[in-house]
Motif scaffolding. Structure first.
Motif, PDB file in Angstrom:
ATOM      1  N   LEU A   1       0.843  -1.197   0.000  1.00 43.44           N
ATOM      2  CA  LEU A   1       0.000   0.000   0.000  1.00 43.44           C
ATOM      3  C   LEU A   1       0.876   1.243   0.000  1.00 43.44           C
ATOM      4  O   LEU A   1       0.603   2.228  -0.683  1.00 43.44           O
ATOM      5  CB  LEU A   1      -0.910   0.010   1.233  1.00 43.44           C
ATOM      6  N   ASN A   2       1.948   1.175   0.779  1.00 48.40           N
ATOM      7  CA  ASN A   2       2.854   2.306   0.863  1.00 48.40           C
ATOM      8  C   ASN A   2       3.589   2.524  -0.465  1.00 48.40           C
ATOM      9  O   ASN A   2       3.624   3.629  -0.999  1.00 48.40           O
ATOM     10  CB  ASN A   2       3.843   2.040   2.004  1.00 48.40           C
ATOM     11  N   VAL A   3       4.140   1.454  -0.996  1.00 52.28           N
ATOM     12  CA  VAL A   3       4.872   1.551  -2.261  1.00 52.28           C
ATOM     13  C   VAL A   3       3.959   2.042  -3.378  1.00 52.28           C
ATOM     14  O   VAL A   3       4.323   2.915  -4.161  1.00 52.28           O
ATOM     15  CB  VAL A   3       5.457   0.178  -2.645  1.00 52.28           C
ATOM     16  N   ALA A   4       2.745   1.482  -3.421  1.00 53.38           N
ATOM     17  CA  ALA A   4       1.817   1.849  -4.488  1.00 53.38           C
ATOM     18  C   ALA A   4       1.531   3.349  -4.462  1.00 53.38           C
ATOM     19  O   ALA A   4       1.419   3.985  -5.515  1.00 53.38           O
ATOM     20  CB  ALA A   4       0.520   1.062  -4.354  1.00 53.38           C
ATOM     21  N   ALA A   5       1.431   3.912  -3.271  1.00 53.26           N
ATOM     22  CA  ALA A   5       1.149   5.345  -3.169  1.00 53.26           C
ATOM     23  C   ALA A   5       2.266   6.158  -3.813  1.00 53.26           C
ATOM     24  O   ALA A   5       2.013   7.106  -4.558  1.00 53.26           O
ATOM     25  CB  ALA A   5       0.948   5.748  -1.717  1.00 53.26           C
ATOM     26  N   TYR A   6       3.507   5.777  -3.528  1.00 50.69           N
ATOM     27  CA  TYR A   6       4.629   6.501  -4.127  1.00 50.69           C
ATOM     28  C   TYR A   6       4.696   6.264  -5.636  1.00 50.69           C
ATOM     29  O   TYR A   6       4.886   7.182  -6.420  1.00 50.69           O
ATOM     30  CB  TYR A   6       5.947   6.067  -3.485  1.00 50.69           C
ATOM     31  N   LEU A   7       4.556   4.980  -6.019  1.00 50.49           N
ATOM     32  CA  LEU A   7       4.680   4.652  -7.439  1.00 50.49           C
ATOM     33  C   LEU A   7       3.587   5.323  -8.253  1.00 50.49           C
ATOM     34  O   LEU A   7       3.810   5.747  -9.386  1.00 50.49           O
ATOM     35  CB  LEU A   7       4.636   3.133  -7.642  1.00 50.49           C
ATOM     36  N   ALA A   8       2.384   5.440  -7.676  1.00 56.85           N
ATOM     37  CA  ALA A   8       1.278   6.060  -8.400  1.00 56.85           C
ATOM     38  C   ALA A   8       1.685   7.455  -8.856  1.00 56.85           C
ATOM     39  O   ALA A   8       1.470   7.825 -10.023  1.00 56.85           O
ATOM     40  CB  ALA A   8       0.043   6.137  -7.512  1.00 56.85           C
ATOM     41  N   GLU A   9       2.298   8.202  -7.962  1.00 64.11           N
ATOM     42  CA  GLU A   9       2.721   9.556  -8.317  1.00 64.11           C
ATOM     43  C   GLU A   9       3.804   9.533  -9.380  1.00 64.11           C
ATOM     44  O   GLU A   9       3.803  10.337 -10.309  1.00 64.11           O
ATOM     45  CB  GLU A   9       3.236  10.276  -7.065  1.00 64.11           C
TER      46      GLU A   9
END
Ligand code: ARG
Length: 516
Positions: A386-394
Protein backbone atom coordinates in the motif's frame (compact mmCIF):
# COMPACT_ATOMS: atom_id res chain seq x y z
CA UNK A 1 14.82 42.30 -7.42
CA UNK A 2 15.33 38.54 -7.52
CA UNK A 3 18.93 39.11 -6.43
CA UNK A 4 17.81 40.83 -3.23
CA UNK A 5 15.34 38.06 -2.58
CA UNK A 6 17.94 35.32 -2.88
CA UNK A 7 20.08 37.28 -0.43
CA UNK A 8 17.35 37.27 2.19
CA UNK A 9 16.99 33.61 1.64
CA UNK A 10 20.70 32.92 2.09
CA UNK A 11 20.75 34.98 5.26
CA UNK A 12 17.89 32.99 6.71
CA UNK A 13 19.71 29.76 6.00
CA UNK A 14 22.78 31.25 7.65
CA UNK A 15 20.78 32.07 10.76
CA UNK A 16 19.33 28.59 10.90
CA UNK A 17 22.70 26.96 10.47
CA UNK A 18 24.33 29.01 13.21
CA UNK A 19 21.40 28.19 15.50
CA UNK A 20 21.86 24.51 14.83
CA UNK A 21 25.61 24.74 15.44
CA UNK A 22 24.95 26.49 18.75
CA UNK A 23 22.63 23.72 19.90
CA UNK A 24 25.16 21.11 18.85
CA UNK A 25 27.91 22.92 20.70
CA UNK A 26 25.82 23.11 23.87
CA UNK A 27 25.34 19.37 23.64
CA UNK A 28 28.96 18.45 23.27
CA UNK A 29 30.60 20.88 25.68
CA UNK A 30 30.30 19.86 29.31
CA UNK A 31 28.51 22.38 31.50
CA UNK A 32 30.93 24.14 33.82
CA UNK A 33 30.75 23.08 37.43
CA UNK A 34 29.21 19.72 36.62
CA UNK A 35 32.29 17.93 37.86
CA UNK A 36 31.39 18.79 41.43
CA UNK A 37 28.38 16.43 41.41
CA UNK A 38 28.80 13.24 39.47
CA UNK A 39 26.14 12.72 36.85
CA UNK A 40 25.16 9.21 35.92
CA UNK A 41 23.62 8.71 32.49
CA UNK A 42 21.24 5.87 33.19
CA UNK A 43 19.53 3.96 30.39
CA UNK A 44 16.12 2.34 30.66
CA UNK A 45 13.66 0.70 28.29
CA UNK A 46 10.48 2.35 29.46
CA UNK A 47 7.78 -0.08 28.34
CA UNK A 48 8.10 -2.34 31.33
CA UNK A 49 5.52 -1.29 33.90
CA UNK A 50 5.54 -1.15 36.87
CA UNK A 51 9.34 -0.94 36.76
CA UNK A 52 9.74 1.73 34.11
CA UNK A 53 7.11 3.48 32.05
CA UNK A 54 6.01 6.86 30.89
CA UNK A 55 3.53 8.57 33.18
CA UNK A 56 0.08 8.99 31.65
CA UNK A 57 -0.24 12.39 33.25
CA UNK A 58 3.14 14.07 32.96
CA UNK A 59 4.86 12.06 30.26
CA UNK A 60 7.86 11.72 32.58
CA UNK A 61 9.48 8.40 33.39
CA UNK A 62 8.11 6.69 36.44
CA UNK A 63 8.07 3.29 38.07
CA UNK A 64 9.74 1.23 40.75
CA UNK A 65 13.16 1.28 39.05
CA UNK A 66 13.00 5.02 38.45
CA UNK A 67 12.15 5.80 42.09
CA UNK A 68 14.77 3.36 43.29
CA UNK A 69 17.51 4.78 41.07
CA UNK A 70 16.72 8.34 42.12
CA UNK A 71 16.67 7.41 45.79
CA UNK A 72 19.94 5.47 45.64
CA UNK A 73 21.71 8.20 43.68
CA UNK A 74 20.51 10.87 46.05
CA UNK A 75 21.82 8.87 48.98
CA UNK A 76 25.35 8.86 47.59
CA UNK A 77 25.38 12.27 45.95
CA UNK A 78 24.97 11.41 42.27
CA UNK A 79 22.77 13.18 39.75
CA UNK A 80 20.76 10.91 37.49
CA UNK A 81 19.97 11.62 33.88
CA UNK A 82 17.68 9.00 32.33
CA UNK A 83 17.96 7.96 28.71
CA UNK A 84 15.52 5.70 26.89
CA UNK A 85 17.08 2.86 24.93
CA UNK A 86 15.75 -0.34 23.37
CA UNK A 87 16.34 -3.25 25.74
CA UNK A 88 18.67 -5.09 23.38
CA UNK A 89 20.72 -1.91 23.01
CA UNK A 90 21.43 -1.53 26.70
CA UNK A 91 24.28 -3.99 27.12
CA UNK A 92 26.13 -2.80 23.98
CA UNK A 93 25.71 0.80 25.19
CA UNK A 94 27.20 -0.13 28.57
CA UNK A 95 30.09 -1.87 26.88
CA UNK A 96 30.83 1.10 24.68
CA UNK A 97 30.48 3.51 27.59
CA UNK A 98 27.83 5.70 25.93
CA UNK A 99 25.88 5.29 29.16
CA UNK A 100 27.14 4.96 32.73
CA UNK A 101 24.50 2.61 34.08
CA UNK A 102 21.16 1.01 33.28
CA UNK A 103 18.14 0.14 35.35
CA UNK A 104 15.53 -1.76 33.40
CA UNK A 105 14.39 -4.81 35.29
CA UNK A 106 17.66 -6.36 34.14
CA UNK A 107 18.17 -9.88 35.43
CA UNK A 108 21.58 -10.63 36.84
CA UNK A 109 22.90 -13.61 34.88
CA UNK A 110 26.36 -15.16 34.83
CA UNK A 111 26.48 -14.77 31.06
CA UNK A 112 25.75 -11.04 31.18
CA UNK A 113 28.17 -10.56 34.07
CA UNK A 114 30.92 -11.61 31.70
CA UNK A 115 30.49 -8.43 29.67
CA UNK A 116 28.96 -5.94 32.10
CA UNK A 117 28.97 -5.25 35.84
CA UNK A 118 26.03 -5.50 38.23
CA UNK A 119 25.02 -3.91 41.51
CA UNK A 120 23.72 -6.09 44.31
CA UNK A 121 20.25 -7.50 43.60
CA UNK A 122 17.43 -5.04 44.26
CA UNK A 123 14.37 -7.09 43.30
CA UNK A 124 13.36 -10.72 43.18
CA UNK A 125 11.42 -11.76 40.10
CA UNK A 126 11.06 -14.71 37.76
CA UNK A 127 9.57 -15.72 34.44
CA UNK A 128 5.91 -16.60 34.09
CA UNK A 129 3.88 -18.15 31.29
CA UNK A 130 0.86 -16.22 30.09
CA UNK A 131 -1.85 -17.74 27.87
CA UNK A 132 -5.33 -16.72 26.76
CA UNK A 133 -8.07 -17.31 29.29
CA UNK A 134 -9.79 -19.92 27.12
CA UNK A 135 -6.62 -21.99 26.76
CA UNK A 136 -6.83 -25.27 28.67
CA UNK A 137 -3.94 -27.15 27.06
CA UNK A 138 -0.99 -25.17 28.39
CA UNK A 139 -0.60 -25.66 32.12
CA UNK A 140 3.14 -25.58 32.63
CA UNK A 141 6.49 -25.10 30.94
CA UNK A 142 6.57 -28.60 29.40
CA UNK A 143 3.31 -27.93 27.57
CA UNK A 144 5.02 -25.20 25.56
CA UNK A 145 6.72 -27.73 23.25
CA UNK A 146 5.93 -27.01 19.62
CA UNK A 147 3.85 -23.96 20.51
CA UNK A 148 4.00 -20.42 19.18
CA UNK A 149 5.56 -18.17 21.80
CA UNK A 150 6.07 -14.40 21.86
CA UNK A 151 8.94 -12.84 23.80
CA UNK A 152 10.81 -9.58 24.15
CA UNK A 153 14.14 -9.42 22.35
CA UNK A 154 17.29 -9.90 24.40
CA UNK A 155 15.47 -10.90 27.58
CA UNK A 156 15.84 -13.91 29.82
CA UNK A 157 12.35 -14.86 28.64
CA UNK A 158 13.58 -15.09 25.04
CA UNK A 159 16.54 -17.16 26.14
CA UNK A 160 14.38 -19.57 28.09
CA UNK A 161 11.91 -19.90 25.23
CA UNK A 162 14.73 -20.66 22.80
CA UNK A 163 15.35 -23.91 24.69
CA UNK A 164 11.84 -25.25 24.20
CA UNK A 165 11.88 -28.05 21.61
CA UNK A 166 9.95 -27.27 18.46
CA UNK A 167 8.66 -23.95 19.70
CA UNK A 168 8.18 -21.17 17.17
CA UNK A 169 9.48 -17.97 18.76
CA UNK A 170 8.34 -14.51 17.70
CA UNK A 171 10.46 -11.67 19.01
CA UNK A 172 9.24 -8.16 19.81
CA UNK A 173 10.96 -4.98 20.94
CA UNK A 174 8.78 -4.60 23.99
CA UNK A 175 6.85 -6.82 26.38
CA UNK A 176 3.57 -4.99 25.60
CA UNK A 177 3.76 -5.95 21.90
CA UNK A 178 4.40 -9.59 22.85
CA UNK A 179 1.35 -9.58 25.13
CA UNK A 180 -0.72 -7.85 22.46
CA UNK A 181 0.23 -10.66 20.09
CA UNK A 182 -1.18 -13.12 22.59
CA UNK A 183 -4.41 -11.17 23.00
CA UNK A 184 -4.79 -11.06 19.21
CA UNK A 185 -4.52 -14.82 19.11
CA UNK A 186 -1.40 -15.04 16.97
CA UNK A 187 0.69 -16.90 19.53
CA UNK A 188 -0.19 -19.45 22.18
CA UNK A 189 1.87 -18.07 25.03
CA UNK A 190 4.15 -15.31 26.25
CA UNK A 191 7.19 -15.95 28.44
CA UNK A 192 7.86 -12.75 30.34
CA UNK A 193 8.77 -11.42 33.79
CA UNK A 194 6.05 -12.35 36.26
CA UNK A 195 5.55 -8.95 37.94
CA UNK A 196 5.22 -7.23 34.56
CA UNK A 197 2.70 -9.67 33.13
CA UNK A 198 0.77 -9.58 36.38
CA UNK A 199 0.72 -5.79 36.33
CA UNK A 200 -0.51 -5.80 32.72
CA UNK A 201 -3.40 -8.06 33.69
CA UNK A 202 -4.30 -6.58 37.06
CA UNK A 203 -3.58 -2.89 36.68
CA UNK A 204 -3.24 -2.03 33.01
CA UNK A 205 -6.45 -3.91 32.14
CA UNK A 206 -5.08 -6.43 29.64
CA UNK A 207 -8.11 -8.64 29.03
CA UNK A 208 -8.64 -12.36 28.42
CA UNK A 209 -5.12 -13.32 29.56
CA UNK A 210 -4.08 -15.49 32.51
CA UNK A 211 -0.86 -16.67 34.09
CA UNK A 212 -0.45 -20.46 34.35
CA UNK A 213 1.81 -22.90 36.15
CA UNK A 214 4.70 -22.21 38.42
CA UNK A 215 7.34 -19.60 37.81
CA UNK A 216 9.77 -20.85 35.18
CA UNK A 217 12.80 -19.26 36.81
CA UNK A 218 13.84 -17.35 39.89
CA UNK A 219 15.66 -14.17 38.93
CA UNK A 220 17.13 -11.12 40.59
CA UNK A 221 17.27 -7.67 39.07
CA UNK A 222 20.40 -5.56 39.37
CA UNK A 223 21.49 -2.14 38.20
CA UNK A 224 23.90 -2.67 35.33
CA UNK A 225 27.21 -0.88 34.70
CA UNK A 226 30.17 -1.10 32.38
CA UNK A 227 32.55 -3.74 33.73
CA UNK A 228 34.68 -2.49 36.60
CA UNK A 229 32.83 0.83 36.78
CA UNK A 230 33.86 2.69 39.94
CA UNK A 231 30.23 3.73 40.41
CA UNK A 232 29.20 0.16 41.31
CA UNK A 233 30.60 0.44 44.79
CA UNK A 234 28.93 3.79 45.50
CA UNK A 235 25.59 2.57 44.19
CA UNK A 236 25.81 -0.62 46.21
CA UNK A 237 26.41 1.49 49.26
CA UNK A 238 23.41 3.67 48.41
CA UNK A 239 21.29 0.57 47.91
CA UNK A 240 22.34 -0.74 51.31
CA UNK A 241 21.51 2.60 52.89
CA UNK A 242 17.98 2.93 51.47
CA UNK A 243 17.21 -0.60 52.60
CA UNK A 244 18.45 0.28 56.08
CA UNK A 245 16.60 3.58 56.40
CA UNK A 246 13.28 2.29 55.09
CA UNK A 247 13.17 4.28 51.86
CA UNK A 248 13.36 1.03 49.89
CA UNK A 249 10.35 -0.34 51.74
CA UNK A 250 8.42 2.85 50.99
CA UNK A 251 9.09 2.56 47.26
CA UNK A 252 8.21 -1.15 47.28
CA UNK A 253 4.98 -0.40 49.10
CA UNK A 254 4.12 2.34 46.62
CA UNK A 255 4.42 0.12 43.54
CA UNK A 256 3.53 -3.34 44.85
CA UNK A 257 1.36 -2.59 47.82
CA UNK A 258 3.29 -5.17 49.76
CA UNK A 259 6.21 -5.73 52.11
CA UNK A 260 9.54 -6.16 50.29
CA UNK A 261 11.20 -9.56 49.92
CA UNK A 262 14.47 -10.50 51.54
CA UNK A 263 17.31 -9.89 49.12
CA UNK A 264 20.64 -11.72 48.96
CA UNK A 265 23.85 -9.70 48.78
CA UNK A 266 24.93 -11.53 45.65
CA UNK A 267 22.55 -12.94 43.06
CA UNK A 268 22.47 -16.75 43.25
CA UNK A 269 23.15 -16.83 39.49
CA UNK A 270 26.61 -15.46 40.18
CA UNK A 271 27.46 -17.65 43.12
CA UNK A 272 29.94 -20.23 41.93
CA UNK A 273 29.77 -18.86 38.40
CA UNK A 274 32.99 -17.90 36.69
CA UNK A 275 32.21 -14.19 36.85
CA UNK A 276 32.20 -11.82 39.78
CA UNK A 277 29.79 -8.96 40.37
CA UNK A 278 32.10 -6.38 38.89
CA UNK A 279 32.18 -8.34 35.65
CA UNK A 280 34.96 -9.67 33.49
CA UNK A 281 35.09 -8.82 29.81
CA UNK A 282 34.87 -11.56 27.26
CA UNK A 283 38.03 -12.84 25.71
CA UNK A 284 38.60 -13.25 22.00
CA UNK A 285 37.02 -16.70 22.01
CA UNK A 286 33.53 -15.45 21.17
CA UNK A 287 34.58 -13.71 17.94
CA UNK A 288 34.60 -16.90 15.99
CA UNK A 289 31.11 -17.85 17.04
CA UNK A 290 29.86 -14.37 16.12
CA UNK A 291 31.30 -14.88 12.68
CA UNK A 292 29.64 -18.27 12.37
CA UNK A 293 26.36 -16.85 13.59
CA UNK A 294 26.58 -14.11 10.99
CA UNK A 295 27.29 -16.60 8.25
CA UNK A 296 24.36 -18.73 9.26
CA UNK A 297 21.72 -16.16 10.11
CA UNK A 298 22.31 -13.15 7.87
CA UNK A 299 21.63 -15.07 4.65
CA UNK A 300 18.35 -16.27 6.16
CA UNK A 301 17.51 -12.68 7.02
CA UNK A 302 18.54 -11.41 3.59
CA UNK A 303 16.25 -13.95 2.00
CA UNK A 304 13.29 -12.73 4.04
CA UNK A 305 14.20 -9.14 3.16
CA UNK A 306 14.33 -9.99 -0.54
CA UNK A 307 11.04 -11.88 -0.41
CA UNK A 308 9.32 -8.97 1.31
CA UNK A 309 10.78 -6.57 -1.25
CA UNK A 310 9.86 -8.70 -4.25
CA UNK A 311 6.27 -9.25 -3.18
CA UNK A 312 5.73 -5.63 -2.25
CA UNK A 313 7.21 -4.34 -5.50
CA UNK A 314 5.02 -6.73 -7.45
CA UNK A 315 1.78 -5.69 -5.78
CA UNK A 316 2.96 -2.12 -5.44
CA UNK A 317 3.55 -1.84 -9.18
CA UNK A 318 0.14 -3.23 -10.04
CA UNK A 319 -1.54 -1.06 -7.43
CA UNK A 320 0.50 2.00 -8.34
CA UNK A 321 -0.33 1.68 -12.04
CA UNK A 322 -4.04 1.31 -11.33
CA UNK A 323 -4.00 4.28 -8.98
CA UNK A 324 -2.06 6.35 -11.53
CA UNK A 325 -4.69 5.53 -14.17
CA UNK A 326 -7.37 6.60 -11.75
CA UNK A 327 -5.55 9.82 -10.99
CA UNK A 328 -5.39 10.84 -14.66
CA UNK A 329 -8.91 9.63 -15.41
CA UNK A 330 -11.75 12.10 -15.83
CA UNK A 331 -13.71 10.75 -12.86
CA UNK A 332 -13.53 13.47 -10.21
CA UNK A 333 -14.82 11.33 -7.34
CA UNK A 334 -12.36 8.55 -8.10
CA UNK A 335 -9.55 11.11 -8.31
CA UNK A 336 -10.59 12.51 -5.00
CA UNK A 337 -10.59 9.14 -3.22
CA UNK A 338 -7.24 8.15 -4.72
CA UNK A 339 -5.73 11.49 -3.71
CA UNK A 340 -6.71 10.82 -0.10
CA UNK A 341 -5.20 7.36 -0.33
CA UNK A 342 -1.93 8.62 -1.79
CA UNK A 343 -1.65 11.48 0.71
CA UNK A 344 -2.37 9.18 3.64
CA UNK A 345 0.21 6.56 2.74
CA UNK A 346 2.86 9.07 1.72
CA UNK A 347 2.15 11.37 4.61
CA UNK A 348 2.24 8.94 7.52
CA UNK A 349 5.21 6.87 8.68
CA UNK A 350 5.32 3.34 7.36
CA UNK A 351 5.96 2.18 10.91
CA UNK A 352 2.61 3.58 11.99
CA UNK A 353 0.89 1.98 8.99
CA UNK A 354 2.41 -1.37 9.92
CA UNK A 355 1.18 -1.08 13.48
CA UNK A 356 -2.31 -0.08 12.35
CA UNK A 357 -2.61 -3.05 9.99
CA UNK A 358 -0.96 -5.64 12.20
CA UNK A 359 -1.92 -4.68 15.75
CA UNK A 360 -4.75 -2.25 15.20
CA UNK A 361 -7.09 -3.93 12.72
CA UNK A 362 -7.41 -7.28 14.56
CA UNK A 363 -8.30 -5.37 17.72
CA UNK A 364 -10.94 -3.40 15.87
CA UNK A 365 -12.40 -6.57 14.36
CA UNK A 366 -12.49 -8.28 17.74
CA UNK A 367 -14.30 -5.29 19.15
CA UNK A 368 -17.07 -5.65 16.59
CA UNK A 369 -17.23 -9.39 17.19
CA UNK A 370 -15.26 -10.71 14.22
CA UNK A 371 -12.62 -13.35 14.86
CA UNK A 372 -10.25 -12.19 12.18
CA UNK A 373 -6.58 -11.54 12.35
CA UNK A 374 -3.90 -11.14 9.73
CA UNK A 375 -0.88 -13.36 9.68
CA UNK A 376 2.47 -11.66 9.82
CA UNK A 377 3.45 -12.17 6.18
CA UNK A 378 0.27 -10.90 4.50
CA UNK A 379 0.12 -8.03 6.99
CA UNK A 380 3.64 -6.94 6.12
CA UNK A 381 3.06 -7.32 2.38
CA UNK A 382 -0.20 -5.37 2.54
CA UNK A 383 1.36 -2.54 4.52
CA UNK A 384 4.46 -2.36 2.33
CA UNK A 385 2.54 -2.64 -0.96
CA UNK A 386 0.00 0.00 0.00
CA UNK A 387 2.85 2.31 0.86
CA UNK A 388 4.87 1.55 -2.26
CA UNK A 389 1.82 1.85 -4.49
CA UNK A 390 1.15 5.34 -3.17
CA UNK A 391 4.63 6.50 -4.13
CA UNK A 392 4.68 4.65 -7.44
CA UNK A 393 1.28 6.06 -8.40
CA UNK A 394 2.72 9.56 -8.32
CA UNK A 395 5.83 8.51 -10.21
CA UNK A 396 3.83 6.72 -12.89
CA UNK A 397 1.29 9.52 -13.19
CA UNK A 398 4.11 12.05 -13.56
CA UNK A 399 5.80 9.88 -16.18
CA UNK A 400 2.67 9.50 -18.27
CA UNK A 401 1.72 13.15 -18.04
CA UNK A 402 5.21 14.21 -19.04
CA UNK A 403 4.64 12.84 -22.53
CA UNK A 404 3.60 15.58 -24.94
CA UNK A 405 -0.21 15.52 -25.28
CA UNK A 406 0.31 16.19 -28.98
CA UNK A 407 1.21 12.50 -29.31
CA UNK A 408 -2.29 11.50 -28.20
CA UNK A 409 -3.71 13.67 -30.93
CA UNK A 410 -1.28 12.28 -33.46
CA UNK A 411 -2.25 8.72 -32.58
CA UNK A 412 -5.91 9.62 -32.72
CA UNK A 413 -5.53 10.96 -36.21
CA UNK A 414 -3.80 7.69 -37.14
CA UNK A 415 -6.96 5.96 -35.99
CA UNK A 416 -5.59 4.37 -32.81
CA UNK A 417 -7.89 4.05 -29.79
CA UNK A 418 -6.76 5.25 -26.39
CA UNK A 419 -5.82 1.80 -25.10
CA UNK A 420 -3.60 1.21 -28.09
CA UNK A 421 -2.14 4.69 -27.80
CA UNK A 422 -1.33 4.04 -24.16
CA UNK A 423 0.15 0.63 -24.79
CA UNK A 424 2.09 1.28 -27.97
CA UNK A 425 3.12 4.90 -27.75
CA UNK A 426 2.76 6.62 -24.42
CA UNK A 427 3.68 3.93 -21.91
CA UNK A 428 6.94 2.76 -23.51
CA UNK A 429 8.21 6.33 -23.45
CA UNK A 430 6.85 7.05 -20.00
CA UNK A 431 8.41 3.86 -18.68
CA UNK A 432 11.89 5.08 -19.54
CA UNK A 433 11.28 8.26 -17.58
CA UNK A 434 9.82 6.31 -14.71
CA UNK A 435 12.75 3.93 -14.41
CA UNK A 436 15.22 6.07 -12.44
CA UNK A 437 12.72 7.08 -9.72
CA UNK A 438 11.45 3.49 -9.74
CA UNK A 439 14.97 2.34 -8.96
CA UNK A 440 15.09 4.80 -6.08
CA UNK A 441 11.84 3.41 -4.73
CA UNK A 442 13.16 -0.11 -4.97
CA UNK A 443 16.26 0.73 -2.98
CA UNK A 444 14.22 2.60 -0.38
CA UNK A 445 11.94 -0.39 -0.10
CA UNK A 446 14.79 -2.84 0.49
CA UNK A 447 15.83 -0.72 3.45
CA UNK A 448 12.30 -0.05 4.67
CA UNK A 449 11.52 -3.74 4.99
CA UNK A 450 13.65 -3.59 8.14
CA UNK A 451 10.66 -1.89 9.78
CA UNK A 452 8.80 -5.19 9.73
CA UNK A 453 11.11 -6.33 12.52
CA UNK A 454 8.75 -4.55 14.89
CA UNK A 455 5.99 -7.01 14.11
CA UNK A 456 8.31 -9.91 14.75
CA UNK A 457 9.74 -10.57 11.30
CA UNK A 458 13.15 -12.17 11.30
CA UNK A 459 14.40 -10.15 8.38
CA UNK A 460 17.99 -9.04 7.93
CA UNK A 461 18.09 -6.32 10.56
CA UNK A 462 16.24 -8.38 13.18
CA UNK A 463 18.61 -11.29 12.60
CA UNK A 464 21.42 -8.89 13.42
CA UNK A 465 19.62 -7.70 16.55
CA UNK A 466 19.09 -11.29 17.62
CA UNK A 467 22.78 -12.05 17.24
CA UNK A 468 23.71 -8.95 19.26
CA UNK A 469 21.22 -9.97 21.92
CA UNK A 470 23.23 -13.10 22.65
CA UNK A 471 26.78 -12.03 21.74
CA UNK A 472 26.74 -8.31 22.67
CA UNK A 473 29.09 -7.56 19.76
CA UNK A 474 27.05 -4.66 18.42
CA UNK A 475 29.64 -3.02 16.21
CA UNK A 476 30.75 -6.06 14.24
CA UNK A 477 27.26 -7.38 13.81
CA UNK A 478 25.59 -4.15 12.67
CA UNK A 479 28.43 -3.38 10.29
CA UNK A 480 27.95 -6.83 8.78
CA UNK A 481 24.20 -6.19 8.50
CA UNK A 482 24.85 -2.83 6.85
CA UNK A 483 27.20 -4.43 4.34
CA UNK A 484 24.61 -7.01 3.36
CA UNK A 485 22.03 -4.24 2.82
CA UNK A 486 24.61 -2.37 0.79
CA UNK A 487 25.28 -5.42 -1.35
CA UNK A 488 21.55 -5.78 -2.00
CA UNK A 489 21.06 -2.12 -2.90
CA UNK A 490 24.15 -1.91 -5.09
CA UNK A 491 23.01 -5.02 -6.92
CA UNK A 492 19.63 -3.49 -7.57
CA UNK A 493 21.21 -0.24 -8.76
CA UNK A 494 23.19 -2.23 -11.29
CA UNK A 495 20.09 -4.11 -12.29
CA UNK A 496 18.14 -0.90 -12.86
CA UNK A 497 20.99 0.67 -14.79
CA UNK A 498 20.94 -2.37 -17.08
CA UNK A 499 17.22 -2.16 -17.62
CA UNK A 500 17.60 1.54 -18.38
CA UNK A 501 20.27 0.86 -20.99
CA UNK A 502 18.17 -1.89 -22.43
CA UNK A 503 15.19 0.43 -22.75
CA UNK A 504 17.27 3.19 -24.34
CA UNK A 505 16.72 2.88 -28.12
CA UNK A 506 19.91 4.78 -28.93
CA UNK A 507 22.20 2.70 -26.72
CA UNK A 508 20.44 -0.43 -27.75
CA UNK A 509 20.96 0.51 -31.37
CA UNK A 510 24.66 0.97 -30.74
CA UNK A 511 24.97 -2.37 -29.01
CA UNK A 512 23.24 -4.05 -31.90
CA UNK A 513 25.57 -2.31 -34.31
CA UNK A 514 28.54 -3.48 -32.27
CA UNK A 515 27.50 -7.09 -32.15
CA UNK A 516 26.59 -7.08 -35.83
N1 ARG B 1 14.29 -9.41 33.37
C1 ARG B 1 14.35 -9.66 31.99
C2 ARG B 1 15.77 -9.65 31.51
O1 ARG B 1 16.61 -9.09 32.12
C3 ARG B 1 13.53 -8.70 31.18
C4 ARG B 1 13.83 -7.27 31.37
C5 ARG B 1 13.14 -6.40 30.39
N2 ARG B 1 13.19 -5.03 30.79
C6 ARG B 1 12.67 -4.03 30.10
N3 ARG B 1 12.75 -2.82 30.58
N4 ARG B 1 12.08 -4.24 28.99
O2 ARG B 1 16.10 -10.18 30.50
Amino acid sequence: MTKIKSWVWLRQIGFMLSGMLLVLWMYITPVAGQDAVKTLRVATEPTFPPFEMQSDKTGELEGFDIDLMNAVAKEVGYLVQFDSLPFDGIIPALQSGTIDAAISGITITAERARSIGFSSPYFKAGLAIAVREDNTTIKNFDDLKGKRIAVQIGTTGSKEAANIPGARIVTFDGAPSALQELVNGKVDAVVNDYPVTLYAIKTAGLRRIKIVGELVTEEYYGIAFPSNSPAIRDINFGLYKIVENGIYEGIFQKWFNNKPQQLPLIAPALVGAKADVSGITTGGGTRDTVFNLLLRRLPQGALVTLLLTAFSVFFGLIGGTLVAMGLISKNKILQWILRIYVEFFRGTPMLVQLFIIYFGLPGLFKEIGLQWSLERFPAAIIALSLNVAAYLAEIIRGGIQSIDPGQWEACQSLGMNSLETMKEVIFPQAFRRILPPLGNEFITLIKDTSLTAVIGFNELFRQGQLIVATTYQAFEVYIAVALVYLALTVLSSVMFKNIENFMDPIKRGKNKAKTA
